[in-house]
Design a protein around this motif. Structure first.
Motif, PDB file in Angstrom:
ATOM      1  N   GLU A  89       0.834  -1.205   0.000  1.00  0.00           N
ATOM      2  CA  GLU A  89       0.000   0.000   0.000  1.00  0.00           C
ATOM      3  C   GLU A  89       0.868   1.253   0.000  1.00  0.00           C
ATOM      4  N   ARG A  90       2.010   1.191   0.641  1.00  0.00           N
ATOM      5  CA  ARG A  90       2.900   2.357   0.710  1.00  0.00           C
ATOM      6  C   ARG A  90       3.315   2.794  -0.692  1.00  0.00           C
ATOM      7  N   MET A  91       3.645   1.834  -1.560  1.00  0.00           N
ATOM      8  CA  MET A  91       4.049   2.195  -2.920  1.00  0.00           C
ATOM      9  C   MET A  91       2.826   2.408  -3.826  1.00  0.00           C
ATOM     10  N   ALA A  92       1.945   1.385  -3.905  1.00  0.00           N
ATOM     11  CA  ALA A  92       0.874   1.417  -4.913  1.00  0.00           C
ATOM     12  C   ALA A  92      -0.263   2.364  -4.557  1.00  0.00           C
ATOM     13  N   GLY A  93      -0.592   2.467  -3.262  1.00  0.00           N
ATOM     14  CA  GLY A  93      -1.712   3.312  -2.872  1.00  0.00           C
ATOM     15  C   GLY A  93      -1.307   4.655  -2.308  1.00  0.00           C
ATOM     16  N   HIS A  94      -0.005   4.946  -2.346  1.00  0.00           N
ATOM     17  CA  HIS A  94       0.515   6.148  -1.696  1.00  0.00           C
ATOM     18  C   HIS A  94       1.514   6.861  -2.612  1.00  0.00           C
ATOM     19  N   PHE A  95       2.744   6.372  -2.710  1.00  0.00           N
ATOM     20  CA  PHE A  95       3.742   7.046  -3.541  1.00  0.00           C
ATOM     21  C   PHE A  95       3.313   7.119  -5.004  1.00  0.00           C
ATOM     22  N   LEU A  96       2.795   6.022  -5.551  1.00  0.00           N
ATOM     23  CA  LEU A  96       2.356   6.037  -6.945  1.00  0.00           C
ATOM     24  C   LEU A  96       1.219   7.024  -7.157  1.00  0.00           C
ATOM     25  N   MET A  97       0.226   6.986  -6.260  1.00  0.00           N
ATOM     26  CA  MET A  97      -0.939   7.845  -6.430  1.00  0.00           C
ATOM     27  C   MET A  97      -0.578   9.319  -6.293  1.00  0.00           C
ATOM     28  N   PHE A  98       0.250   9.659  -5.311  1.00  0.00           N
ATOM     29  CA  PHE A  98       0.640  11.053  -5.146  1.00  0.00           C
ATOM     30  C   PHE A  98       1.689  11.467  -6.177  1.00  0.00           C
ATOM     31  N   GLY A  99       2.272  10.494  -6.861  1.00  0.00           N
ATOM     32  CA  GLY A  99       3.187  10.814  -7.947  1.00  0.00           C
ATOM     33  C   GLY A  99       2.479  11.190  -9.230  1.00  0.00           C
ATOM     34  N   VAL A 100       1.283  10.636  -9.448  1.00  0.00           N
ATOM     35  CA  VAL A 100       0.550  10.914 -10.694  1.00  0.00           C
ATOM     36  C   VAL A 100      -0.492  12.014 -10.524  1.00  0.00           C
ATOM     37  N   GLY A 101      -0.755  12.412  -9.277  1.00  0.00           N
ATOM     38  CA  GLY A 101      -1.763  13.438  -9.046  1.00  0.00           C
ATOM     39  C   GLY A 101      -3.153  12.885  -8.807  1.00  0.00           C
ATOM     40  N   ALA A 102      -3.246  11.625  -8.382  1.00  0.00           N
ATOM     41  CA  ALA A 102      -4.536  10.995  -8.102  1.00  0.00           C
ATOM     42  C   ALA A 102      -5.095  11.497  -6.774  1.00  0.00           C
ATOM     43  N   CYS A 103      -6.336  11.108  -6.501  1.00  0.00           N
ATOM     44  CA  CYS A 103      -6.981  11.446  -5.228  1.00  0.00           C
ATOM     45  C   CYS A 103      -7.124  10.176  -4.392  1.00  0.00           C
ATOM     46  N   VAL A 104      -6.647  10.225  -3.153  1.00  0.00           N
ATOM     47  CA  VAL A 104      -6.690   9.077  -2.250  1.00  0.00           C
ATOM     48  C   VAL A 104      -7.687   9.353  -1.127  1.00  0.00           C
ATOM     49  N   ALA A 105      -8.719   8.520  -1.040  1.00  0.00           N
ATOM     50  CA  ALA A 105      -9.670   8.588   0.073  1.00  0.00           C
ATOM     51  C   ALA A 105      -9.319   7.480   1.055  1.00  0.00           C
ATOM     52  N   TYR A 106      -9.462   7.750   2.340  1.00  0.00           N
ATOM     53  CA  TYR A 106      -9.071   6.784   3.370  1.00  0.00           C
ATOM     54  C   TYR A 106     -10.315   6.160   3.988  1.00  0.00           C
ATOM     55  N   ALA A 107     -10.425   4.841   3.825  1.00  0.00           N
ATOM     56  CA  ALA A 107     -11.590   4.120   4.340  1.00  0.00           C
ATOM     57  C   ALA A 107     -11.634   4.204   5.856  1.00  0.00           C
ATOM     58  N   GLU A 108     -12.845   4.111   6.378  1.00  0.00           N
ATOM     59  CA  GLU A 108     -12.992   4.084   7.833  1.00  0.00           C
ATOM     60  C   GLU A 108     -12.321   2.838   8.397  1.00  0.00           C
ATOM     61  N   SER A 109     -12.551   1.697   7.754  1.00  0.00           N
ATOM     62  CA  SER A 109     -11.923   0.431   8.139  1.00  0.00           C
ATOM     63  C   SER A 109     -12.164  -0.557   7.011  1.00  0.00           C
ATOM     64  N   SER A 110     -11.555  -1.723   7.116  1.00  0.00           N
ATOM     65  CA  SER A 110     -11.774  -2.744   6.088  1.00  0.00           C
ATOM     66  C   SER A 110     -13.199  -3.277   6.143  1.00  0.00           C
ATOM     67  N   ASP A 111     -13.921  -3.022   7.238  1.00  0.00           N
ATOM     68  CA  ASP A 111     -15.309  -3.481   7.353  1.00  0.00           C
ATOM     69  C   ASP A 111     -16.302  -2.536   6.685  1.00  0.00           C
ATOM     70  N   THR A 112     -15.844  -1.318   6.321  1.00  0.00           N
ATOM     71  CA  THR A 112     -16.758  -0.334   5.715  1.00  0.00           C
ATOM     72  C   THR A 112     -16.409  -0.075   4.251  1.00  0.00           C
ATOM     73  N   ILE A 113     -15.686  -1.011   3.630  1.00  0.00           N
ATOM     74  CA  ILE A 113     -15.205  -0.785   2.262  1.00  0.00           C
ATOM     75  C   ILE A 113     -16.347  -0.493   1.303  1.00  0.00           C
TER      76      ILE A 113
END
Length: 671
Positions: free
Chosen positions: A282-306
């Motif tokens: 997640e650190r690379m694919a959901g974080h560095f990659l996303m902030f490298g391309v200018g994507a928008c990252v939303a943070y789930a409340e938990s894995s139970d509320t996906i």
């Protein structure tokens, strides 16, 4: 043993040649700065209200409405990162200072990560499920001088072992009771206080100097292996390791000119982040990659509320692990089967979808059936996930090919990939242009692979291509483990170079990382994961058995929640099975069977065992006789992180499971 050249594929050629502003080789803070410059007004993060008692929302950001998401643009996120960097710098972070990050995946995790890196620090990660003793090791081993914790609970955990640590400061993301005497100290700060401290001291020119001090060869993070066996080791990952992998994955998924209508990851991408950011995937694919391309990252409340969070955010992609896709499919199926009629329609639709996906030329009839299936079932499923999913990405373990095909059939393709903490992490991943179910795709650009066939068993002898341990080299591969030279030496091997010595002298050698994974490198350059070398069971008959394919075969079962096969040094393969209780009760209702109310009584019920036996028999048909499950025992609990039977990245802790259910295993093998 040989080096395998990539097959001649148009998209592969385009991938190798592709470069743009994102693929520039810079440090991670420079990556973020460049994105904020290009996409300042675009949304960077979304945070959900009512989840945390955030200290930042007291002075820095407005609170989001309870249960709803609020977005902040890149300019606002950049300001927070700048101020946090200045605040951490004022606390003494500089030139490789190690700082622990001990929190769940959330907006502040990302901001803190970039802030510490910009200040010149090294981030060492700690899972929130870590006990006080584990946290002490994960902070003491790297010599952390500071730690950022999520809340008072984790603060207490750190304080209980602080005598064993050498911490200069502790930062808490959430607000907490400052009146508590235990917290009345000058070295404990809220994240908002660090931010405000930095806002007073921030100077743009000085900030630029901090970034200039950093090199791509500098250490960026220590990520500790999950420790399924032995003490966790700190994997050293540089800015260049991460940056290389961002570029490699971007070349496969970015907006290349040859992509046409193929979905891409770019500034229009929206994702929901819920895997642990403490983990490299997640650190690379959901974080560095996303902030490298200018994507928008939303943070789930938990894995139970996906599902609820997906509906609100409407993501175009998301990264996850096989266990989450299994549970997501169970939820989809359960919602679709509210009546006998709907259950039959769902079963028909998934069969149609799978047939359509596997057909090279569907024809008019199958096309028509697929249209009806989409209208009756798949469109509803997609809307429940926000209605915008282009594709999912799966890593962190093997995904059942049958389950993967079902997702593809529903129009929710999963691109399965493969990697390790030591490779930052992506080694291979399926391309959206040509995904092949049952594989982990071809290697990404810049990654070289070799196969050590000495570990391959006879059962793979007839496969075309090569089978054996996967060896890897590339700019994304770690230099080794933190202060563990012996472990580092054992993780690599020197092999003769492909290029002959120019002066005719001794042949040169290259350094390759040993993954410990048995794979099949096919003639088409796609890789099939077979098993962890250490997990291959050797029966007393001498036969080698790979557990993963057998266990994965239950992924889409309605009555089996999890399976772990056993049998190392035994005469036959056995299995521990955690039943899907809801699925069993639905089956019982349809059959007019009255099952016991208690869980323990249910797993002892002969009718339940017979129903699970049917499922085992169906799975056994897919395997050779020596691989089939001869006996099984039902267990009274699911394997989870909470009961210490799964790692934070949802891999089975096989040793713990065997110890927990030793009596049931012994019972299976009694004469």
């Amino acid at each position: 043993m040989m080096v395998n050249s990539h097959t001649d594929m148009n998209w592969k050629d385009a991938e190798a040649e592709f470069s743009d502003h994102v693929t520039e080789m810079t440090t991670l803070p420079r990556l973020f700065e460049a994105t904020a410059d290009r996409h300042g007004d675009r949304p960077a993060q979304q945070y959900k209200g009512g989840v945390y008692d955030r200290s930042l929302t007291e002075t820095v950001l407005p609170e989001a409405p309870d249960g709803e998401f609020r977005a902040i643009p890149y300019t606002e996120m950049r300001d927070i990162v700048h101020h946090l960097a200045a605040g951490f710098r004022d606390l003494g972070v500089a030139d490789g200072t190690r700082v622990g990050l001990f929190a769940d995946t959330r907006m502040e995790w990302a901001q803190t990560d970039f802030g510490v890196l910009a200040a010149g620090g090294v981030v060492t990660t700690v899972y929130t499920g870590s006990s006080a003793h584990q946290a002490q090791y994960l902070l003491d081993d790297p010599g952390a001088e500071g730690v950022v914790v999520e809340n008072a609970e984790l603060l207490d955990r750190v304080l209980s072992v602080e005598d064993e640590l050498d911490l200069e400061f502790i930062v808490v993301m959430d607000s907490y009771d400052r009146g508590d005497d235990a917290y009345d100290r000058e070295d404990i700060y809220t994240l908002a206080e660090v931010h405000d401290r930095g806002a007073d001291r921030y100077d743009p020119d000085e900030y630029e100097d901090w970034l200039d001090e950093r090199s791509v060869d500098d250490l960026a993070s220590l990520i500790y292996t999950s420790g399924t066996t032995g003490q966790p080791k700190g994997v050293q990952l540089t800015h260049g390791n991460f940056r290389s992998n961002v570029n490699q994955v971007y070349k496969r998924y970015g907006p290349r000119p040859d992509k046409g209508e193929t979905p891409v990851i770019d500034e229009h991408t929206r994702t929901v982040s819920f895997l642990p950011l403490a983990h490299v995937f997640e650190r690379m694919a959901g974080h560095f990659l996303m902030f490298g391309v200018g994507a928008c990252v939303a943070y789930a409340e938990s894995s139970d509320t996906i599902q609820e969070d997906f509906e609100q955010v409407g993501p175009t992609t998301a990264t996850s692990v096989p266990r989450v896709y299994e549970k997501m499919y169970d939820a989809i199926r359960e919602q679709a089967q509210e009546s006998d009629i709907k259950a039959r329609i769902f079963a028909w639709a998934t069969d149609v979808g799978e047939s359509y996906h596997e057909s090279d030329d569907p024809g008019v009839v199958l096309e028509a059936k697929r249209t009806v299936a989409d209208k009756l079932v798949f469109s509803t499923v997609k809307e429940a996930l926000g209605g915008n999913i282009d594709f999912f990405i799966s890593g962190g373990g093997s995904l059942s090919p049958e389950l993967c095909a079902l997702y593809h059939g529903m129009g929710l393709p999963i691109m399965e990939g493969y990697g390790l903490t030591e490779t930052s992490p992506v080694v291979a991943v399926n391309p959206p242009e040509e995904p092949k179910v049952g594989t982990i795709g071809p290697p990404v650009a810049g990654v070289d692979v070799r196969i050590d066939e000495s570990l391959a068993g006879d059962e793979f002898a007839d496969l075309p291509g090569e089978v054996g341990e996967l060896l890897v080299r590339g700019p994304n591969v770690t230099e080794g483990y933190w202060e563990k030279p012996d472990a580092t030496a054992g993780a690599f091997t020197e092999l003769e170079s492909d290029m002959a010595s120019a002066d005719g002298g001794d042949a040169e050698t290259d350094r390759w990382f040993r993954t410990g994974d048995i794979v099949h490198l096919r003639p088409d350059d796609y890789i099939e994961f077979k098993e962890r070398a250490k997990q291959i069971m050797v029966l007393s008959t001498g036969k080698n058995v790979a557990p993963a394919p057998i266990e994965d075969a239950f992924a889409s079962s309605e009555v089996v929640e999890q399976c772990m096969v056993v049998g190392d040094s035994r005469k036959f393969v056995g299995a521990l099975i955690a039943p899907n209780v809801e699925g069993l009760r639905s089956w019982a209702d349809e059959e007019g069977i009255d099952l016991p109310a208690s869980h323990n009584a249910l797993i002892e019920d002969d009718r339940v065992r017979e129903r699970v036996q049917q499922e085992v028999d169906d799975v056994n048909e897919e395997f050779e006789s020596y691989e089939t499950i001869k006996k099984f025992r039902l267990v009274p609990e699911e394997f989870t992180e909470d009961n210490d039977l799964m790692t934070p990245t949802m891999k089975k802790k096989r040793r713990n499971i065997i110890d927990r259910f030793e009596d049931r295993i012994d019972d299976m093998y009694e004469e």
